[in-house]
Design an enzyme around this catalytic site. Structure first.
Site, PDB file in Angstrom:
ATOM      1  N   HIS A  33       6.115  37.998  14.586  1.00 34.46           N
ATOM      2  CA  HIS A  33       5.384  36.778  14.751  1.00 34.46           C
ATOM      3  C   HIS A  33       3.903  36.856  14.282  1.00 34.46           C
ATOM      4  O   HIS A  33       3.518  37.701  14.043  1.00 34.46           O
ATOM      5  CB  HIS A  33       5.296  36.280  16.166  1.00 34.46           C
ATOM      6  CG  HIS A  33       4.370  37.237  16.965  1.00 34.46           C
ATOM      7  ND1 HIS A  33       4.683  38.521  17.551  1.00 34.46           N
ATOM      8  CD2 HIS A  33       2.999  37.287  17.350  1.00 34.46           C
ATOM      9  CE1 HIS A  33       3.788  39.164  18.258  1.00 34.46           C
ATOM     10  NE2 HIS A  33       2.573  38.231  18.102  1.00 34.46           N
ATOM     11  N   HIS A 117      -0.686  37.206   8.870  1.00 35.73           N
ATOM     12  CA  HIS A 117       0.075  38.520   8.959  1.00 35.73           C
ATOM     13  C   HIS A 117       1.027  38.549  10.223  1.00 35.73           C
ATOM     14  O   HIS A 117       0.768  38.013  11.056  1.00 35.73           O
ATOM     15  CB  HIS A 117      -0.807  39.709   8.725  1.00 35.73           C
ATOM     16  CG  HIS A 117      -1.504  39.861  10.144  1.00 35.73           C
ATOM     17  ND1 HIS A 117      -2.463  39.076  10.588  1.00 35.73           N
ATOM     18  CD2 HIS A 117      -1.270  40.611  11.114  1.00 35.73           C
ATOM     19  CE1 HIS A 117      -2.717  39.529  11.840  1.00 35.73           C
ATOM     20  NE2 HIS A 117      -2.053  40.718  12.121  1.00 35.73           N
TER      21      HIS A 117
END
Length: 180
Positions: A33, A117
């Site tokens: 995630h 990221h």
């Protein structure tokens, strides 16, 4: 924020093809995630206000395209996959999520520039050689998907003490992006 099912499948293939070694502990797909705003421990009495403010942040944010793109690292400890596409919209959504938490009374760490990221591996020790995996994943280009939901995710940290046990992630709230 969760990547699409197709994005996860593409990343799964890329990670499977990357060099494997004992220096890295790969994160599980269930943990893939993008953290927009790390909130740490949130008191239960703050949750209703936090939900209200996150709903408002989502209502002010329009859906946007995103794709998994490239790879990078934080120091010698974390290997991640980056993002491309609607980065300005993603950064704005991260700012709104951070502001929502602050306004709901959630103590937030020092503000830093958001780096989109998705962590795929962590080093087992400080002198791990990330270069082979970084090289293998640096050219990764995923298929775009439409980001249309802001999710509040709870991290349930391992408690068993079993080596290699991973955190479990649970979506505790989700709001559609409906802004223009």
């Amino acid at each position: 924020m969760l990547p699409s099912t197709d994005a996860v499948a593409e990343l799964r293939e890329a990670v499977a093809a990357a060099p494997s070694g004992t220096d890295l502990r790969w994160t599980g797909e269930a943990g893939w995630h993008f953290t927009l705003a790390f909130m740490g421990e949130v008191d239960d009495d703050r949750l209703p206000e936090l939900h209200t403010r996150l709903a408002r942040a989502a209502a002010h944010s329009a859906p946007f395209p995103l794709r998994l793109h490239g790879a990078g690292h934080f120091g010698r400890r974390a290997l991640w996959i980056g993002a491309a596409g609607g980065l300005d919209a993603l950064r704005m959504l991260a700012e709104r999520a951070d502001a929502a938490a602050r306004r709901a009374g959630v103590p937030m760490e020092q503000h830093r520039r958001y780096t989109p990221h998705l962590t795929v591996a962590r080093a087992r020790h400080d002198d791990a050689d990330l270069r082979p995996c970084l090289d293998a994943l640096s050219g990764f280009e995923g298929t775009p998907w439409q980001v249309d939901v802001l999710s509040l995710v709870r991290s349930n940290l391992p408690v068993s003490g079993v080596p290699g046990e991973q955190p479990r992630y649970e979506v505790v709230g989700a709001w559609p992006l409906t802004g223009h």
